[in-house]
Design a protein around this motif. Structure first.
Motif, PDB file in Angstrom:
ATOM      1  N   SER B 353       0.871  -1.174   0.000  1.00 46.40           N
ATOM      2  CA  SER B 353       0.000   0.000   0.000  1.00 46.40           C
ATOM      3  C   SER B 353       0.904   1.218   0.000  1.00 46.40           C
ATOM      4  O   SER B 353       2.094   1.113   0.324  1.00 46.40           O
ATOM      5  N   PRO B 354       0.375   2.358  -0.373  1.00 47.63           N
ATOM      6  CA  PRO B 354       1.214   3.551  -0.321  1.00 47.63           C
ATOM      7  C   PRO B 354       1.685   3.812   1.106  1.00 47.63           C
ATOM      8  O   PRO B 354       0.943   3.635   2.069  1.00 47.63           O
ATOM      9  N   MET B 388       5.233   8.153  -7.146  1.00 47.83           N
ATOM     10  CA  MET B 388       4.985   6.763  -6.801  1.00 47.83           C
ATOM     11  C   MET B 388       5.646   5.838  -7.806  1.00 47.83           C
ATOM     12  O   MET B 388       6.018   4.711  -7.480  1.00 47.83           O
ATOM     13  N   TRP B 395       5.992   2.989  -1.331  1.00 49.07           N
ATOM     14  CA  TRP B 395       5.114   1.835  -1.123  1.00 49.07           C
ATOM     15  C   TRP B 395       5.605   1.073   0.100  1.00 49.07           C
ATOM     16  O   TRP B 395       6.797   0.994   0.343  1.00 49.07           O
ATOM     17  N   THR B 462       8.137  -0.765 -11.696  1.00 51.09           N
ATOM     18  CA  THR B 462       7.044   0.212 -11.673  1.00 51.09           C
ATOM     19  C   THR B 462       6.887   0.801 -13.056  1.00 51.09           C
ATOM     20  O   THR B 462       7.828   0.858 -13.836  1.00 51.09           O
TER      21      THR B 462
END
Lengths: 275, 564
Positions: B353-354, B388, B395, B462
């Motif tokens: 999760s962030p 992100m 993360w 990512t």
């Protein structure tokens, strides 16, 4: 899969969770017809996507009048600009077997062969070349291997003319539901290897115009194909376990079929342990 | 037919034998040496003069027609109808070069006779599997009338149905996910699950592919008090089996009093107890089904032994939950257990999760035991998508990693052995010998930038979903250790999902575990070591020496006796 039937086909192979984003789909719908025009292909197939660590390669194949002739392959990093790949050579195939691991996502990346296999590196050095393998060459070799090993079509979809060239069968109405559940109704769309080893009795039953390819029945190891009926039995989906990510779909009693590869481009050498 | 000369009455004969046709059919022209030469010319037929009466001719025609109408004893067809069908077909279709393919047409007409009879038999079984599946999916769409009343009285424990379609939309931006129809069916199937089971929170975990069927997996938390029944039965079951073993052990001892082989002093290491429901690897309960519309099955909780074994094997799922897993080391359970173990490993490895979305409930406790709980951070501000994508430090894992022992919280297995009352001394010795190091895993909420990569491949990749429209792009995370695990984040929303075969990625090929080394049979001591048998000379020498010793002893006694 046929470039024209891409949207419907992607819906049918989405059972594995892999697909294309709307942006890529839209880009393909635009760029593949242009590729067909520029290179004068008769048919353009979207072959699939090889996922690298830092990026992905999107591959397309172009076919000429003889569908069984060696296909031209193109790759793109963004589904908009396509570059032609050179045909695969035996050296490339041999070297690609040595290189293991994920693709990096950068076509100019060089694998240092000295670390991986010093013999091959030594041979290359003797030949006057550097002991490296470019990722582009590895890509070419991998696509060729995948097509040879697991590129499949249903029986009767292609016919061979007496002159030797292969065309799509206009009278192909699709496999019946009973036939579609058998592995023997699907052929490898590549030069046959086992055909000449069949007994005379088996050959007598074959129809030389449609049965000119190897069927999947005798693939080693047995059970390397997973066959499922999806969408309530309307679509037959075959997934290869040797090259994880290759999905073939066919809607029985219709002309729709095709295969696509969404994966990392690595052979599953652990297959015998996993079955 | 042959009594009428061909040249005289050509129109009356159905199969006319005009001279030109005779040539075409291959019967003529007759050569001078052949019998029948000249008979087709007018005036040379032997029966020329005899013209039959009209009535006889009619009779002859009727006889001919009756002959044509005679049904065959073999097939039930008659020639008249067959010819009529052939001519109808030819006149309907009007193919080119009919005369060349007339035999094939005749064969096709006969074949068509058979097809009609078998049509009704063939149709039904072919279509039913499709229709059955469609019926099941249709059942998903039925709205139960009870829902309307329950919806009005919203209580605290209202289960939250996840918005599967919203997550599917975001994942689609990255090219991941099932097609929309299937996602919607799964949505409805989850809704059914919530109505049936006492569920607090629910989430679509993902889909695992199998050889014959696939698994759709839902991650749920049951309402408090619901999951405990199974745990009790499990413990009772273990208690009864232990007692049963003790009884048989005693009975065995009574029977074999005569010659007992040496008892092995091997005590298997005590099994590591599984984590209680609601914590660690068993924090969530998982329900699986083979497809939307099929019934949901609850997976049993996972034990550390299963996780340890699952790490050593690599097997495809077949799609049948009760299928056995044949492997080495032997997996303690069937496919349902293996599936549950893989789900636990994937969740522990890839659920992220962030950073900052979750925070610890009480910031004071830094021990691992207290760090099991986390809650949403109300002051979370989502970082921009570009950040992100670039930095993995944005993360964090929100599921505890699994230790080598197979649990999330380390437990000392030796403590459990206090229950055994026998042989306490030996156990103390064993404790000294096998001090297990207390394992410490990374604490909860570690950043994923600290995940190790394999060789030169980072653990995570990512990308942004689109480079052309950065203001609406979504940050996508792909796991390289578990291919098929994805996560997305956009604004304050995020979700994890898995689509794949359920195996970990390893750069090297899989090698099965080697069998353990052969165990020593028994300790070697002087009583069982082999020595060379003494030779005859040695024995004689020994005997002589013994006799001499006896003789000396007797002499000494005699001497002593004499002294007295």
């Amino acid at each position: 899969m046929e470039a024209l039937s891409l949207p419907a086909a992607l819906e049918l192979v989405a059972g594995g969770g892999a697909g294309l984003s709307p942006e890529r789909r839209a880009a393909l719908a635009v760029s593949l017809p242009l590729v067909q025009r520029d290179y004068r292909f008769e048919r353009v197939w979207f072959w699939g996507c090889i996922q690298g660590v830092r990026g992905a390669y999107y591959i397309a194949e172009g076919l000429g009048p003889d569908r069984a002739a060696p296909r031209s392959r193109l790759y793109s990093l963004n589904c908009v600009d396509w570059s032609l790949l050179t045909p695969a050579t035996k050296e490339m195939l041999a070297l690609a077997e040595e290189v293991k691991g994920r693709f990096q996502g950068d076509p100019s990346f060089e694998y240092n062969l000295a670390e991986i296999n010093s013999e091959a590196a030594a041979r290359l050095v003797e030949g006057g070349k550097e002991p490296v393998m470019k990722e582009e060459a590895r890509l070419i070799a991998t696509i060729e291997q995948i097509d040879r090993a697991v590129g499949i079509v249903p029986r009767g979809a292609f016919v061979k003319t007496p002159l030797g060239s292969v065309h799509e069968n206009r009278h192909f109405e699709g496999l019946s539901l009973v036939e579609a559940k058998k592995l023997s109704s699907y052929f490898h769309f590549t030069d046959p290897v086992n055909l000449k080893n069949k007994t005379l009795l088996e050959k007598a039953d074959l129809d030389p115009s449609t049965d000119f390819l190897d069927s999947l029945e005798h693939d080693i190891p047995r059970g390397s194909w997973s066959m499922q009926l999806e969408k309530g039995g309307t679509v037959v989906v075959l997934r290869s376990l040797l090259w994880l990510g290759l999905t073939f779909y066919h809607v029985p009693m219709t002309k729709q079929f095709g295969y696509v590869y969404f994966g990392t481009g690595e052979k599953n050498l652990d297959l015998p342990f996993m079955l | 037919m042959d009594d009428q000369p061909p040249a005289l009455d050509p129109p009356q004969e159905p199969e006319s034998a005009e001279p030109q046709d005779a040539h075409g059919r291959g019967h003529g022209p007759y050569q001078p040496h052949e019998p029948g030469y000249g008979l087709d010319q007018p005036g040379y037929n032997p029966y020329e003069d005899e013209v039959p009466d009209p009535q006889t001719r009619m009779l002859a025609i009727k006889n001919a027609k009756a002959y044509l109408l005679k049904t065959s004893t073999k097939s039930g067809l008659n020639l008249y109808d067959h010819f009529a069908n052939i001519l109808t077909k030819v006149l309907d279709e009007q193919p080119t070069n009919t005369v060349d393919i007339i035999e094939n047409i005749s064969k096709d007409v006969k074949w068509a006779q058979f097809r009609k009879k078998m049509d009704t038999l063939r149709d039904e079984p072919l279509i039913s599997p499709t229709f059955e599946a469609a019926e099941k999916c249709k059942a998903l769409f039925v709205k139960e009338f009870g829902d309307e009343h329950e919806g009005v009285e919203e209580e605290m424990g209202q289960p939250t149905l996840p918005n599967v379609m919203e997550a599917a939309f975001y994942f689609e931006q990255a090219g991941i996910g099932l097609n929309k129809d299937e996602s919607y069916y799964i949505f409805l199937a989850l809704k059914n699950l919530i109505n049936v089971q006492p569920i607090q929170t629910c989430r679509f975990w993902g889909k695992i592919l199998g050889l014959e069927m696939n698994y759709i997996i839902a991650e749920v938390q049951l309402r408090e008090g619901e999951g405990e029944e199974e745990e009790e039965t499990g413990e009772e079951g273990e208690g009864t089996t232990a007692e049963g073993e003790k009884e048989t052990g005693e009975a065995g001892e009574d029977e074999e009093k005569e010659a007992e082989p040496p008892k092995s002093t091997y005590k298997p290491p005590p099994p590591i107890p599984k984590e209680p429901n609601g914590t660690g690897t068993n924090k969530y309960v998982y329900f699986v089904c083979n497809g939307p519309g099929k019934p949901w099955v609850k997976l049993p909780p996972v034990t550390p032994a299963q996780i340890v074994c699952a790490r050593k094997i690599k097997k495809f799922f077949t799609g049948w939950l009760d299928a056995p897993i044949v492997s080495f080391p032997p997996f303690p359970g069937n496919e349902a257990n293996y599936l549950r173990a893989q789900i636990a490993r994937i969740s522990a490895g890839t659920h992220v999760s962030p950073t900052g979305f979750y925070q610890f409930a009480e910031e004071e406790e830094e021990e691992e035991e207290g760090a099991d709980t986390y809650e949403e951070n109300p002051e979370f501000e989502p970082p921009p998508v570009a950040e992100m994508v670039e930095s993995l430090a944005t993360w964090a894992h929100h599921v505890k990693g699994i230790l080598k022992q197979g649990r999330c919280v380390w437990i000392n297995p030796v403590q459990k052995s206090e229950e055994n009352e026998e042989e306490d001394d030996e156990e103390e010795e064993e404790e000294e010998e096998e001090e297990q190091q207390e394992e410490r895993g990374p604490p909860l909420l570690t950043l994923i930038s600290e995940d190790e990569g394999m060789k030169d491949i980072p653990a995570w990749s990512t990308q942004a979903s689109t480079n052309l429209i950065p203001e609406y792009s979504v940050a996508i995370l792909q796991s390289n250790r578990w291919p098929g695990a994805y996560a997305f984040a956009s604004g304050g929303k995020f979700e994890n999902i898995y689509f794949g075969w359920g195996h970990k990625y390893s750069p090297e090929s899989y090698t099965p575990e080697l069998p353990p080394p052969a165990e020593a049979e028994f300790p070697s001591g002087p009583e069982i070591t082999e020595t060379v048998d003494p030779t005859v000379e040695e024995e004689m020498a020994f005997k002589i020496a013994q006799e001499e010793a006896l003789a000396e002893a007797e002499e000494e006694e005699d001497e002593e006796g004499e002294d007295d």
